[in-house]
Enzyme design. Sequence first.
Site: not given
Length: 361
Positions: A293, A173, A200
Amino acid sequence: MNAPPAPRRVLIVEDSAVLRHLLMRVVAGDPRLELLEAVETAEEALRLVPRLRPDVISMDICLPGMDGLEATRQIMAHFPTPIVIVSDTLGGQSTHVSMNALRSGALSVMEKPQGLSGAAGAAMAQGIATQLYIMSQVPVIRRRLMEAEPFRHKGMWARPLAIHPRILAMAASTGGPTAFARVLGDLPADFGLPVVLVQHMGAAFMEGFAQWLDQQVTLPVVLARHGMMLERGRVLVAPGNQHMTVGTRGEVVLHDGPPVQGQRPSADVLFSSIARVFGGDGLGVLLTGMGEDGVEGLGRIRACGGYTIVEDRSTAVIHGMPGAAERAGAACISLPVHEIAPHILRIMAGSPIPTEGPSQP
């Protein structure tokens, strides 16, 4: 009773008067933020940063005179400050420069607002404000070791692991573009595994991100399409706003399922499919990023007998995702970003690897 935290102080750098005032409205309308100044050139920003010491900077890329990329480089070299790039999504050059700004130390990139009216505008304003608030708390003064010498592991050395990976799955991310460029850039052109990855990032930037990463590394990098077959030595990037999995025939499967851990594409979804299809032959890597995540999916790869690596806090821009994986027991080992590719190559060559790591049980 404890006093509420002081609002985070924001410097806006944007040459368009319309967009500058939109961003000023966003900041002024959020009690978590305080507007310090809004300027239209990088030169003005460089003059103000040492005096105002903002907690976060909203940085345009296309500026008159010095551009946002060079401004980012200079700020990070002399007054390290969290920087959020606010960029147009049209045109490959804008995205390319934005990605280079991330590699130069900026934390994230977000799409320029087109307006703040209606429900969509309110949601965008909330998203921008939240992004600025979160990034304002990232300690960027600790430089990442992008050019460091290979990490010398302190553990004991043992016989090779009895694993023979058939796929490499990666996810990240915040800070991911730079970390991906380092890990993939350290892999040779004849790397023997297919690579799939989740980053992300706003959906509008994903094609430009894949093109940028393709220019940074030797391996070919493309945006994945539904039905595309996995190939050794090729990197497939999950497209924006779609989950990516792998099918039993070695094909890419894209779908529009609900977000997982607030993300679509989701690292959990990708990693879980790797565990399901490849079992103990899966190799999973979870890099820098906030949230959790990827933790559950990485744990599934490990539980199937696969091998899992997380980025160590010494180089992670944000250690949220890899740190959560360590705490959950989903990681076989934690390594600085510059040692991840050499470690993968040792595994594939059957060389000894360390028996002890920060996340070993």
